[in-house]
Structure formats: structure tokens, C-alpha cells
Design a protein around this motif. Structure first.
Motif, PDB file in Angstrom:
ATOM      1  N   ILE A 272       0.836  -1.206   0.000  1.00 42.58           N
ATOM      2  CA  ILE A 272       0.000   0.000   0.000  1.00 42.58           C
ATOM      3  C   ILE A 272       0.870   1.254   0.000  1.00 42.58           C
ATOM      4  N   LEU A 273       1.946   1.243   0.806  1.00 42.47           N
ATOM      5  CA  LEU A 273       2.812   2.423   0.881  1.00 42.47           C
ATOM      6  C   LEU A 273       3.514   2.703  -0.443  1.00 42.47           C
ATOM      7  N   LEU A 274       3.748   1.668  -1.214  1.00 45.21           N
ATOM      8  CA  LEU A 274       4.485   1.835  -2.463  1.00 45.21           C
ATOM      9  C   LEU A 274       3.583   1.974  -3.688  1.00 45.21           C
ATOM     10  N   GLN A 275       2.269   1.904  -3.485  1.00 46.66           N
ATOM     11  CA  GLN A 275       1.372   1.925  -4.631  1.00 46.66           C
ATOM     12  C   GLN A 275       1.249   3.329  -5.228  1.00 46.66           C
ATOM     13  N   THR A 276       0.865   3.374  -6.473  1.00 45.55           N
ATOM     14  CA  THR A 276       0.569   4.625  -7.174  1.00 45.55           C
ATOM     15  C   THR A 276      -0.919   4.638  -7.494  1.00 45.55           C
ATOM     16  N   ILE A 277      -1.598   5.734  -7.157  1.00 45.00           N
ATOM     17  CA  ILE A 277      -3.022   5.840  -7.456  1.00 45.00           C
ATOM     18  C   ILE A 277      -3.274   7.103  -8.270  1.00 45.00           C
ATOM     19  N   THR A 278      -4.376   7.099  -8.976  1.00 46.88           N
ATOM     20  CA  THR A 278      -4.741   8.225  -9.839  1.00 46.88           C
ATOM     21  C   THR A 278      -5.928   8.971  -9.254  1.00 46.88           C
TER      22      THR A 278
ATOM     23  N   VAL B  10      -4.182  12.673 -12.234  1.00 46.35           N
ATOM     24  CA  VAL B  10      -2.778  12.714 -11.834  1.00 46.35           C
ATOM     25  C   VAL B  10      -2.431  11.437 -11.080  1.00 46.35           C
ATOM     26  N   SER B  11      -1.340  10.776 -11.491  1.00 47.97           N
ATOM     27  CA  SER B  11      -0.850   9.582 -10.800  1.00 47.97           C
ATOM     28  C   SER B  11       0.139  10.016  -9.725  1.00 47.97           C
ATOM     29  N   LEU B  12      -0.089   9.565  -8.501  1.00 46.04           N
ATOM     30  CA  LEU B  12       0.706  10.010  -7.362  1.00 46.04           C
ATOM     31  C   LEU B  12       1.132   8.823  -6.502  1.00 46.04           C
ATOM     32  N   SER B  13       2.270   8.995  -5.824  1.00 47.74           N
ATOM     33  CA  SER B  13       2.730   8.031  -4.821  1.00 47.74           C
ATOM     34  C   SER B  13       3.183   8.808  -3.598  1.00 47.74           C
ATOM     35  N   LEU B  14       3.432   8.095  -2.504  1.00 49.00           N
ATOM     36  CA  LEU B  14       3.877   8.765  -1.289  1.00 49.00           C
ATOM     37  C   LEU B  14       5.246   9.407  -1.470  1.00 49.00           C
ATOM     38  N   ALA B  15       6.028   8.882  -2.392  1.00 46.16           N
ATOM     39  CA  ALA B  15       7.343   9.482  -2.646  1.00 46.16           C
ATOM     40  C   ALA B  15       7.202  10.911  -3.138  1.00 46.16           C
ATOM     41  N   ASP B  16       6.091  11.207  -3.846  1.00 43.75           N
ATOM     42  CA  ASP B  16       5.860  12.580  -4.313  1.00 43.75           C
ATOM     43  C   ASP B  16       5.693  13.539  -3.148  1.00 43.75           C
ATOM     44  N   TYR B  17       5.251  13.023  -2.006  1.00 39.98           N
ATOM     45  CA  TYR B  17       5.012  13.853  -0.821  1.00 39.98           C
ATOM     46  C   TYR B  17       6.091  13.649   0.242  1.00 39.98           C
ATOM     47  N   GLY B  18       7.271  13.176  -0.182  1.00 42.58           N
ATOM     48  CA  GLY B  18       8.424  13.134   0.721  1.00 42.58           C
ATOM     49  C   GLY B  18       8.542  11.895   1.574  1.00 42.58           C
ATOM     50  N   LEU B  19       7.722  10.882   1.342  1.00 47.13           N
ATOM     51  CA  LEU B  19       7.771   9.663   2.146  1.00 47.13           C
ATOM     52  C   LEU B  19       8.353   8.546   1.273  1.00 47.13           C
ATOM     53  N   THR B  20       9.594   8.144   1.551  1.00 50.97           N
ATOM     54  CA  THR B  20      10.278   7.159   0.707  1.00 50.97           C
ATOM     55  C   THR B  20      10.746   5.968   1.528  1.00 50.97           C
TER      56      THR B  20
ATOM     57  N   GLU C  12     -14.579   7.242  -2.481  1.00 50.60           N
ATOM     58  CA  GLU C  12     -13.341   7.007  -3.204  1.00 50.60           C
ATOM     59  C   GLU C  12     -12.217   7.055  -2.178  1.00 50.60           C
ATOM     60  N   THR C  13     -11.536   5.933  -1.996  1.00 49.58           N
ATOM     61  CA  THR C  13     -10.579   5.803  -0.904  1.00 49.58           C
ATOM     62  C   THR C  13      -9.168   6.128  -1.361  1.00 49.58           C
ATOM     63  N   GLY C  14      -8.462   6.975  -0.570  1.00 53.31           N
ATOM     64  CA  GLY C  14      -7.087   7.334  -0.865  1.00 53.31           C
ATOM     65  C   GLY C  14      -6.108   6.357  -0.240  1.00 53.31           C
ATOM     66  N   THR C  15      -4.798   6.662  -0.356  1.00 52.70           N
ATOM     67  CA  THR C  15      -3.753   5.750   0.118  1.00 52.70           C
ATOM     68  C   THR C  15      -3.915   5.415   1.595  1.00 52.70           C
ATOM     69  N   PHE C  16      -4.041   6.438   2.435  1.00 51.73           N
ATOM     70  CA  PHE C  16      -4.147   6.171   3.863  1.00 51.73           C
ATOM     71  C   PHE C  16      -5.555   5.736   4.249  1.00 51.73           C
ATOM     72  N   GLY C  17      -6.521   6.043   3.394  1.00 53.86           N
ATOM     73  CA  GLY C  17      -7.847   5.474   3.611  1.00 53.86           C
ATOM     74  C   GLY C  17      -7.809   3.965   3.436  1.00 53.86           C
ATOM     75  N   VAL C  18      -7.093   3.517   2.382  1.00 54.01           N
ATOM     76  CA  VAL C  18      -6.940   2.076   2.153  1.00 54.01           C
ATOM     77  C   VAL C  18      -6.153   1.435   3.292  1.00 54.01           C
ATOM     78  N   LEU C  19      -5.035   2.079   3.679  1.00 54.48           N
ATOM     79  CA  LEU C  19      -4.198   1.529   4.746  1.00 54.48           C
ATOM     80  C   LEU C  19      -4.937   1.519   6.084  1.00 54.48           C
ATOM     81  N   LYS C  20      -5.744   2.554   6.315  1.00 50.56           N
ATOM     82  CA  LYS C  20      -6.550   2.607   7.540  1.00 50.56           C
ATOM     83  C   LYS C  20      -7.514   1.433   7.590  1.00 50.56           C
ATOM     84  N   ASN C  21      -8.190   1.162   6.472  1.00 47.38           N
ATOM     85  CA  ASN C  21      -9.116   0.030   6.421  1.00 47.38           C
ATOM     86  C   ASN C  21      -8.377  -1.294   6.567  1.00 47.38           C
TER      87      ASN C  21
END
Length: 768
Positions: A485-491, A513-523, A682-691
Motif C-alpha cells: 500500500i505504501l508503495l502503490q501509485t493511485i490516480t 494525476v498519478s501520485l505516490s507517497l514518494a511525491d510527498y516526501g515519504l520514501t 473514493e478511498t485514498g492511500t491512507f484510507g486504504v491503509l486505515k481500512n
């Protein structure tokens, strides 16, 4: 029976001893329980390690949950231009607001309406005795306090003290008006009764009526030409009594085109008052040298929004003022007062002799002014120590008036607190600091978790060591579940910059826009999660809304929009609403349209379809159901096939239910039905991880299920060990009993053998 409890076992045989039996039992216990004890030790060790792992997982889950919550991404930071005691106002902006900046100028603060009485010698002094009031034939007197259209009658007798008068006022007004005694320190008459509105604003201003002598003696002499807005009830024409309360009729001479005033006459005003239940609507219509009967009718319709109409019968030279909504209609011969600076004072009305004579001369109306109003005291009365005022301020240049200094209705989730006269500006930005801290906490929690998880699942063949959870897929798979989940890219829906993003030549356009956590400084590098706050702030500020969609997702209920069938020809007669014939349920609140919001019977009135439709829509909206709004559309207006179409819109996510009589609802193009609000997510990255974390930690999830299995295994092992011990103990108790019996038999045989041996030995001795 416990083995070895009788130490005499083996005396007879010398072989079947307690020691032998205990050694046999111990050997069997060890043989049977060794496997169970080993399994129990492993289980205990795993539960201990699992508790440590659970603590790490919970810390990680807490960080995930904060980032999966929309409120985290909607926190606002308010930066005022002036702070501290010199600030004219303060501002609180919540997560639901889109406000970016605001300029506020405070011209006037809201304040309470405050009166004081003349002085009394003592708090136990009787009011009537101290003031020299005789009262009526029963020795009683009374006055009425009026506030916001409500009258509170205060009755006293010759025994009523000034302290008791304060109690009577407090009791009668139910806390809306506060009365108290204060000691001013005056040598002769130190005690004064202070009467004040509990809340600020002109709508809470206090006015009086009743016994003129008593009020004058109290220090509140009335000016009966000055009436508080909340106490203006208007007058009915003399002789009308209870006839046609929704109408005021009279006669006129001349034509509807005739002017009401000459060019030499000063302007004046009429004020129309409509009473519906406990509600009063007041409309002041100005009359000047250009006003005709006809233009007065047009002004009435326009300024009252059709609630009052003026019609003429030229053949009979009669006219009728009518309240179109069926309310009780009254008339006041005057309009708004003016303050010392000549500004219109909408909190007070003033009677005008010009209006009085105009009504009599041009309309044939003489008003019955015996109906009590809420009268003010004279403007120079020193006992009116503070006049109730509304807050007057401007927001971004728009002038506003409110009855309180705490303003909550200028925008969603915005609270403006006015503090003093002055000017102040606010800059509102997205508060990213809390999000950055949560991401930093997430990285720390993740790294702590992975250290623990790697140790618990590691196998070292060279050292011959392994973690407690080697081979346990429920634990081993946690790492891959989280990392995937942390490494996934979502649009998501967002914006991109077309052109040069570093100059003004770049243009932002909407795009997927396709985004990952790396775009927001989390690598994630070599199993270590790191956070770069600078990179996060730069990316987040590009498009905060896009960031929220990526992190959390976008959830919400779709609006409900009910459109009725087109209808027409409601008829000339009023439409009766029977109880239960038309009900609306929204936000778990049901309104029955057979009653007004005040609980009075409702009848749909109006001279035509449009007026009836408007009155019905106003009636529905008057209940103030949050998120619900009724409206109507006129189809082919003015044509023979003109039709009305009602619409009911819900925006708060509630289901909408229309119930009632099927045929009655059909008149308005409606039918009994329930419309369900649809929720979209529509669930985002941390929404998915939270679930995912929630499912994982639940009793049915991989971690929670494994934790429960260890608990059950421990319980079963302990029960098995206990039952095995009991079984072996029972068997050896039985064996002891048998060995004791065998030992007794052997002892007897040994005794018999001993006797025989002794007899043989004795015989041998005699023969020798």
C-alpha cells in the motif's frame, strides 16, 4: 487417594513400596506432559512477543488513522493582522470552510438594553407605598414588559416589595429579561431596580405599557409616540372589531392615479403588521409627493414580497388592504424613527400626525389606538442607562448587522468574535504542520514496527536461531501488506502545470494525476521509511485538494432533488390541510404541513396559482429543516397552459420521505415516496491503509485472528495438562489401592509361612 500418603505400603512384600509407585508415576507424568509443556512454553513466549508486536502495530495504526481522517487535511491556520488586546475581532475557521482571507471593520458592538428605576430606601420597601400609588379598586396595579413580540404582564399589590418585584419580573419573563436590585450607595434611596435584556441586540430591546402612573413613578415615563420594533402590533380601524382580520377596507375619492400628497407636504410612512400565530411581520412603506394610490399598491406588493396587497373597486370607490397569507392585518400611522444624527433607526417606530390625517382624509380610516403597544421611554430619560444595540460591522466591504457579537452565520464553519471598534484582516491557510508531524510519526512507527517484525520472523541457520513467528504466515505477511500500500501509485482528480512550472508561463489545468507517497516526501529505501518535510510542503501546496484525495479519498452523499409533476388550477378557494395529509421527513424530523412552525393551523391561501405556490414553499421552508429547501418553477408563465412544478432539494445526506393522502399530494404533483440518499466513496492511500489495518487488527483479521488462536491454544493446553494430570493421579490412586491389597495378602502369607517355619523348627529341635 494420593500415592505415598500411607508410608506402610511395602511392609508386607518389601517390593510394592510407595517410593516405587511414585517413581513410576513421575516417569509417566514426564512422558505424557513433556510435549504439552513444551507447546505451552512456546505459546507463552509467542504471546509475550505478540504483545510487543501489537504495541508497535497499534502505534503505526494510530499514525495511519490520523492521516486517513479528512479533518486532518482541513485544519486551518488563521493569521490576524493585529493580535492581543488591541485586536478588533478574532476568527476561528473550521475544516468545512474554504475561506482564504477576510477583512473586518467593526463600527459598533452589540449590547444589552438596560433600565434602572428610581431609588428606594430599602430592599424591603413596598413598591406602591414608596411611590405613592393607590392602584385600582382592589389595591392592585400592573404594567407590561414587551420584548420581541411577547408581552409579560407584571402584577403587584400594596404588599409587594421592590425585591419581590424583581423576582416577579424574572419569573414572568422566563430568563429573557433579568431584574436585580443594586445598592448605589445613595444616602437617602440607595436601592434601584435594574431591568435588562439577557441577550444583546435590538430585537431584545425592552418596552413598556400599562399603568402610566406606576411606570412614571418607577422612572419609566412612556412616550406613546415612540414604539419599540418588538412591541409594534399596529392598530385596527375603529368599529371593525373581529371582522375580516386579514383585511382593512375603506373608501377613497378621485382615481387610483391621484397623488396622495401635494408637493408642499412632507413625506410620511405607513407600517403594515401581519400576525401569524406568535410571529409578526412588519413592512414600512414610504409615501412622498409622487406616491399615488396605484403606486402605493405596487410598492406594497414589491416591498412585502406579495404578503400585502391593495385592491380597488373604482365603481364603488372602495379599496382593501389584504394579507395574502391569511394572517391578521394591522396598520400603524407612522414609520421608522431617526436617531440624533438623522439616520434611520429600524429598532424603533414613531407615530406621525401626517400619516394619521392621510389615512383619515384619503382612505377614510380612523385607527383605534387603544390597543397597547410596546412604548419607549423618552429619549432623554436618564434611567435608560444603556440602549440595546446591534453589532454593525463589514466583512470584505459588505456591511452587516447582527444581534450578537459572536457571528456564526457568515460562512460554513466560521466564527467571528467582535471585540471592539477597529479594523483587522485575517489570512487563512491550510495548516500542514499537523499533517507533517503525523507523517513523521508514521515513519518512526513504521521503522519501529519493522525492526520488531524482522526479528520475530528471522531464521539464522548458521547461528541456529529463529524468531518466534518463523513460518507463521499471519505475522510474516504483515510487512508485505503494508509495503504494497505504501508503495502503490493511485490516480486522482487534480491539476497539472502546462508550460514552465517555475515561471508565470505555466498554466494549471485539471487532469487525472498519478501520485505516490514518494511525491510527498515519504520514501522507503532498504526497509527504512524516511520523511522529507520540505518536499511534502512543496507538493502539498501545489494542490491541497488533490493531496487530500490522494491521502484520504473523497466521500459524501449525493444531493436529493425531487421534482414533482406539473400541475395547475389550484382553484380560487383556500386549500385546507388536514392532519397527516402532507408530511415531510428529513434528518429524522417529521413536519406536518397542516400546522405552521408555531403550531397554528395552516390554510393555503392566495389569489392565484403562483401566489398559492409561493405561500406553500414559504410554509415548508419556515420549519427550517437543515439542508432541505422547497422551491417551484412557473412553466409557460402568463399563457393559458401555465403550470406549476414543485421541487424539494436535500443537501445534508438524509433520506427524504413524503407521506400523506395520495389524492391530496397529487394536487401538488407529488406522491407518497421515500428517496434514499446515495453514499459514494473514493478511498485514498491512507484510507486504504486505515481500512487494511482495521481489518488486520480485528478478531477476524490476520493479526487479531492469530492472537485469538494463541489465547485459545493456551487455554486448551492448560486444560489438557490438567486433565492428563488428573487421569494419571486417578490411575495411580487405583494402583495404590490394589498394591495395598496385594501387600496385605503377601503379609498374611508371610505370617503363615513364618508360623509353619517356626513349628517345623520347634519340632526339629524336639527330635534332636
Amino acid at each position: 487417594m494420593a500415592v505415598g500418603s500411607l508410608g506402610s505400603l511395602g511392609i508386607g512384600s518389601g517390593v510394592l513400596t510407595s517410593d516405587t509407585l511414585n517413581k513410576l508415576k513421575e516417569a509417566e507424568m514426564n512422558a505424557h506432559l513433556k510435549l504439552y509443556n513444551t507447546q505451552l512454553e512456546t505459546n507463552t513466549s509467542r504471546q509475550k512477543d505478540l504483545a510487543e508486536l501489537e504495541a508497535k502495530l497499534l502505534a503505526f495504526q494510530t499514525a495511519v488513522n490520523s492521516l486517513g481522517d479528512t479533518s486532518q487535511f482541513n485544519k486551518k491556520k488563521v493569521s490576524p493582522s493585529v493580535s492581543g488586546d488591541s485586536a478588533a475581532a478574532s476568527l476561528v475557521v473550521g475544516s468545512l470552510s474554504n475561506l482564504s482571507n477576510m477583512k473586518v471593520i467593526v463600527d459598533q458592538l452589540a449590547q444589552k438594553d438596560v433600565y434602572q428605576s428610581n431609588g428606594f430606601k430599602d430592599k424591603t420597601s413596598t413598591v406602591m407605598g414608596s411611590l405613592g400609588i393607590e392602584g385600582d379598586s382592589n389595591g392592585k396595579a400592573s404594567f407590561t414588559i414587551t420584548q420581541d413580540g411577547k408581552d409579560y404582564k407584571i402584577e403587584i399589590d400594596k404588599s409587594t416589595t421592590v425585591a419581590q418585584l424583581a423576582e416577579k419580573i424574572n419569573s414572568a419573563t422566563g430568563g429573557k429579561i433579568e431584574a436585580k436590585l443594586v445598592n448605589t450607595g445613595d444616602r437617602d434611596n440607595p436601592y434601584r431596580l435594574v431591568v435588562q435584556s439577557t441577550e444583546t441586540g435590538t430585537k431584545n430591546n425592552i418596552s413598556f405599557s400599562g399603568d402610566d402612573k406606576l411606570l412614571k413613578a418607577m422612572g419609566w415615563e412612556l412616550d406613546k409616540n415612540s414604539i419599540s420594533a418588538g412591541g409594534l402590533y399596529g392598530f385596527r380601524p375603529t368599529g371593525t372589531e373581529n371582522k375580516d382580520k386579514d383585511k382593512i377596507s375603506g373608501t377613497f375619492s378621485g382615481n387610483p392615479e391621484d397623488k396622495l400628497l401635494s408637493s408642499a407636504e412632507e413625506s410620511t410612512s405607513f407600517t403594515f403588521v401581519i400576525k401569524n400565530g406568535e410571529r409578526y411581520d412588519r413592512f414600512t412603506i414610504d409615501i412622498d409627493e409622487n406616491t399615488t394610490y396605484k403606486s402605493l399598491a405596487e410598492d406594497l406588493k414589491k416591498q412585502t414580497n406579495g404578503k400585502v396587497e391593495l385592491s380597488f373597486d373604482e365603481s364603488k370607490k372602495t379599496f382593501t388592504f389584504r394579507a395574502t397569507n391569511g394572517g391578521e392585518l394591522s396598520l400603524f400611522d407612522g414609520g421608522y424613527a431617526t436617531d440624533a444624527d438623522g439616520n434611520i433607526d429600524q429598532a424603533n417606530y414613531i407615530r406621525d400626525n401626517k400619516a394619521t390625517s392621510l389615512l383619515k382624509d384619503k382612505f377614510g380610516i380612523t385607527l383605534d389606538t387603544s390597543t397597547p403597544q410596546g412604548y419607549n421611554v423618552a429619549s432623554n430619560n436618564e434611567n435608560h442607562i444603556q440602549k440595546g444595540m446591534d453589532a454593525i460591522f463589514s466583512v470584505d466591504g459588505v456591511k452587516m448587522i447582527r444581534s450578537t457579537n459572536t457571528i456564526t452565520d457568515i460562512g460554513p464553519d466560521i466564527t467571528l468574535e467582535l471585540k471592539q471598534k477597529g479594523e483587522i484582516s485575517f489570512n487563512v491557510t491550510q495548516d500542514t504542520e499537523a499533517i507533517a508531524q503525523s507523517l513523521e510519526s508514521l515513519a518512526t512507527a513504521y521503522n519501529d514496527l519493522m525492526i520488531n517484525l524482522n526479528a520475530a520472523t528471522k531464521y539464522d541457520p548458521d547461528a541456529g536461531t529463529k524468531g518466534n513467528f518463523v513460518g507463521v504466515s499471519s505475522i510474516y505477511n504483515i510487512k508485505s501488506q503494508i509495503n504494497n500500500i505504501l508503495l502503490q501509485t493511485i490516480t486522482v482528480d487534480g491539476t497539472i502545470t502546462v508550460g514552465d512550472s517555475d515561471t508565470s508561463d505555466g498554466v494549471k489545468v485539471s487532469s487525472k494525476v498519478s501520485l505516490s507517497l514518494a511525491d510527498y516526501g515519504l520514501t522507503l529505501n532498504d526497509g527504512v521509511l524516511t520523511f522529507d518535510s520540505g518536499k511534502f510542503n512543496a507538493k502539498f501546496n501545489e494542490d491541497p485538494e488533490m493531496a487530500e484525495k490522494f491521502f484520504v479519498g473523497h466521500n459524501g452523499f449525493e444531493d436529493i432533488d425531487l421534482t414533482g409533476d406539473r400541475v395547475s388550477k389550484f382553484g380560487e378557494n383556500d386549500i385546507e390541510f388536514k392532519e397527516g395529509s402532507f408530511t415531510i421527513t428529513y434528518n429524522d424530523e417529521t413536519i406536518d404541513l397542516s400546522k405552521t412552525a408555531n403550531g397554528d393551523p395552516f390554510k393555503l391561501t392566495g389569489k392565484d396559482d403562483i401566489e398559492k405556490a409561493k405561500n406553500l414553499v414559504d410554509h415548508i421552508n419556515s420549519f427550517g429543516l437543515e439542508g432541505l429547501e422547497a422551491s417551484f418553477e412557473i412553466i409557460n408563465q402568463g399563457n393559458d397552459n401555465q403550470q406549476i412544478q414543485f421541487r424539494i432539494k436535500g443537501t445534508s445526506g438524509s433520506n427524504l420521505e413524503i407521506q400523506g393522502d395520495k389524492d391530496f399530494l397529487k394536487k401538488f404533483g407529488l406522491s407518497p415516496k421515500t428517496i434514499y440518499s446515495v453514499y459514494k466513496e473514493e478511498t485514498g492511500t491512507f484510507g486504504v491503509l486505515k481500512n487494511t489495518m482495521g481489518e488486520m487488527m480485528s478478531s477476524d483479521g490476520s493479526f487479531g485472528g492469530y492472537k485469538d488462536s494463541l489465547t485459545k491454544e493456551s487455554k486448551n493446553l492448560n486444560e489438557t495438562i490438567e486433565n492428563t494430570k488428573k487421569s494419571i493421579e486417578s490411575r495411580y490412586d487405583t494402583m495404590w489401592s490394589r498394591w495395598a491389597a496385594y501387600d496385605g495378602i503377601i503379609a498374611k502369607l508371610n505370617n503363615q509361612a513364618s508360623v509353619i517355619t517356626n513349628m517345623i523348627n520347634a519340632a526339629n529341635n524336639q527330635n534332636s
